[in-house]
Design an enzyme around this catalytic site. Structure first.
Site, PDB file in Angstrom:
ATOM      1  N   HIS A  64       0.825  -1.201   0.000  1.00 55.15           N
ATOM      2  CA  HIS A  64       0.000   0.000   0.000  1.00 55.15           C
ATOM      3  C   HIS A  64       0.865   1.259   0.000  1.00 55.15           C
ATOM      4  O   HIS A  64       1.623   1.508   0.927  1.00 55.15           O
ATOM      5  CB  HIS A  64      -0.882  -0.024   1.251  1.00 55.15           C
ATOM      6  CG  HIS A  64      -1.738   1.178   1.420  1.00 55.15           C
ATOM      7  ND1 HIS A  64      -1.800   1.871   2.597  1.00 55.15           N
ATOM      8  CD2 HIS A  64      -2.582   1.786   0.564  1.00 55.15           C
ATOM      9  CE1 HIS A  64      -2.649   2.871   2.472  1.00 55.15           C
ATOM     10  NE2 HIS A  64      -3.133   2.840   1.249  1.00 55.15           N
ATOM     11  N   GLU A  91       0.870  -0.400  -4.785  1.00 53.63           N
ATOM     12  CA  GLU A  91      -0.308   0.443  -5.016  1.00 53.63           C
ATOM     13  C   GLU A  91       0.113   1.893  -4.869  1.00 53.63           C
ATOM     14  O   GLU A  91       0.995   2.204  -4.072  1.00 53.63           O
ATOM     15  CB  GLU A  91      -1.392   0.076  -3.997  1.00 53.63           C
ATOM     16  CG  GLU A  91      -2.701   0.848  -4.143  1.00 53.63           C
ATOM     17  CD  GLU A  91      -2.770   2.071  -3.258  1.00 53.63           C
ATOM     18  OE1 GLU A  91      -3.724   2.856  -3.410  1.00 53.63           O
ATOM     19  OE2 GLU A  91      -1.853   2.278  -2.426  1.00 53.63           O
ATOM     20  N   ASP A  93      -1.271   6.362  -5.616  1.00 55.83           N
ATOM     21  CA  ASP A  93      -2.362   7.326  -5.807  1.00 55.83           C
ATOM     22  C   ASP A  93      -1.873   8.405  -6.763  1.00 55.83           C
ATOM     23  O   ASP A  93      -0.778   8.947  -6.591  1.00 55.83           O
ATOM     24  CB  ASP A  93      -2.743   7.979  -4.471  1.00 55.83           C
ATOM     25  CG  ASP A  93      -3.062   6.962  -3.391  1.00 55.83           C
ATOM     26  OD1 ASP A  93      -4.201   6.478  -3.366  1.00 55.83           O
ATOM     27  OD2 ASP A  93      -2.166   6.655  -2.584  1.00 55.83           O
ATOM     28  N   HIS A 106      -0.990  10.824  -1.965  1.00 56.65           N
ATOM     29  CA  HIS A 106      -2.291  10.355  -1.497  1.00 56.65           C
ATOM     30  C   HIS A 106      -3.250  11.490  -1.144  1.00 56.65           C
ATOM     31  O   HIS A 106      -4.355  11.572  -1.681  1.00 56.65           O
ATOM     32  CB  HIS A 106      -2.134   9.445  -0.281  1.00 56.65           C
ATOM     33  CG  HIS A 106      -3.440   9.001   0.294  1.00 56.65           C
ATOM     34  ND1 HIS A 106      -4.077   9.684   1.311  1.00 56.65           N
ATOM     35  CD2 HIS A 106      -4.252   7.963  -0.024  1.00 56.65           C
ATOM     36  CE1 HIS A 106      -5.215   9.082   1.607  1.00 56.65           C
ATOM     37  NE2 HIS A 106      -5.340   8.036   0.805  1.00 56.65           N
ATOM     38  N   GLU A 174      -4.339   3.942  -8.312  1.00 57.43           N
ATOM     39  CA  GLU A 174      -5.604   4.573  -7.919  1.00 57.43           C
ATOM     40  C   GLU A 174      -5.700   5.980  -8.494  1.00 57.43           C
ATOM     41  O   GLU A 174      -4.792   6.801  -8.324  1.00 57.43           O
ATOM     42  CB  GLU A 174      -5.754   4.652  -6.403  1.00 57.43           C
ATOM     43  CG  GLU A 174      -7.081   5.309  -6.009  1.00 57.43           C
ATOM     44  CD  GLU A 174      -7.287   5.463  -4.522  1.00 57.43           C
ATOM     45  OE1 GLU A 174      -8.159   6.259  -4.126  1.00 57.43           O
ATOM     46  OE2 GLU A 174      -6.577   4.798  -3.742  1.00 57.43           O
TER      47      GLU A 174
END
Length: 328
Positions: A64, A91, A93, A106, A174
């Site tokens: 993450h 992962e 953002d 993020h 994301e």
């Protein structure tokens, strides 16, 4: 996320948790971890065979924002920390700057993870979209986690893709706050294409695009129907068929999960004709990892990928990492 069921690793080993590639973005802020990266451990299981009739495998472990318990989140250092642990999936953002550059961060403001308030004291509330790429490149994005990370920068999406490619990793991307950035889907797809991430090999096995925004995922599918997409959240079971029209994955917060919910998602097929996959976030404790694995999830998003890997694979199964990171 306060309700947690204690499940031991030994109990988990009797459960057949089936693996499919999955990913999920996490909406929680990771705890600041130790300043030293843990020893590299076993390579993460990452095969992506079909669920129906496939051998039972452990869930995919997804780092993450990179291995964000051990290096500043969403930075190239966190990508490398995950790689050093043998974690194949990371992962991140993605947001857009004032002048149209895509950056990996993020929060929709820069305050928590950079020194923006010191560098630009008169620019409150320090929103990402109000700064140019050159201004963001001046910021220290590492010192908040410890002095050893001083000088770490907010990467552009292009830089981030380069680090993931160098490490031979895979990406759960994301789209953050797409309502703030009209047209960001086309921008992301353009950079992915320019960097070679929309070829057959990447699209088939190395890339998933996810978002909390259903409209954003639909926009991705309209422009590149071959890209795997994941919806972040826990739609009602009755609504899952409508999500299966545009999402290959349903990626919920772990506290919302039940075995019945996972099974309901697996009974449906997504836009590519395969059963929906379920990856859950953000799981950092071994007992919680064991519990969600026992529910049959396909992936687990975590700030502590080494802890989750050991919980779902068993501490006695460590292997030498099978691939060597390239440099340069």
């Amino acid at each position: 996320m306060d309700a947690r069921t204690s499940v031991t690793t030994a109990a988990l080993l009797g459960v057949a948790a089936l693996l499919l590639p999955g990913c999920a973005a996490a909406a929680t802020t990771p705890q600041a971890g130790p300043a030293t990266t843990p020893q590299a451990g076993a390579a993460t299981t990452s095969s992506a065979g079909p669920r129906n009739g496939a051998p039972a495998e452990v869930p995919l472990v997804i780092a993450h924002r990179g291995a964000s318990a051990y290096a500043p989140e969403n930075t190239l250092a966190a990508v490398d920390a995950a790689g050093d642990l043998g974690i194949d999936w990371v992962e991140n953002d993605v947001q857009r700057t004032k002048d149209g550059e895509l950056v990996v961060v993020h929060d929709t403001t820069l305050s928590r993870t950079t020194d923006v308030e010191r560098v630009f004291p008169g620019r409150s509330p320090w929103k990402v979209k109000d700064f140019t790429a050159a201004e963001i490149a001046r910021l220290d994005a590492g010192s908040w986690l410890g002095a050893r990370w001083e000088g770490v920068r907010v990467p552009t999406l292009k830089e981030y893709l380069g680090a993931v490619e160098k490490n031979r990793q895979k990406l759960l991307l994301e789209i953050k706050g797409p309502e703030l950035y009209p047209g960001i889907e086309a921008d992301i797809l353009r950079v992915l294409r320019q960097e070679g991430w929309l070829d057959g090999a990447h699209v088939a096995d190395r890339l998933v695009v996810q978002s909390f925004g259903a409209a954003s995922l639909r926009a991705v599918r309209e422009q590149r129907a071959d890209v795997t997409t994941g919806f972040l959240g826990t739609p009602a079971v009755a609504d899952l068929p409508s999500y299966a029209a545009f999402a290959d994955q349903i990626n919920p917060a772990y506290a919302t999960l039940t075995g019945d919910y996972v099974a309901a998602a697996h009974r449906l097929k997504g836009p590519h004709g395969k059963p929906l996959r379920v990856s859950t976030w953000t799981v950092d404790e071994a007992a919680d990892a064991a519990r969600v694995a026992a529910l049959g999830v396909d992936g687990i998003i975590t700030n502590r990928p080494d802890v989750v890997r050991d919980a779902v694979e068993g501490r006695g199964t460590e292997r030498t990492r099978s691939r060597t990171r390239t440099t340069g």
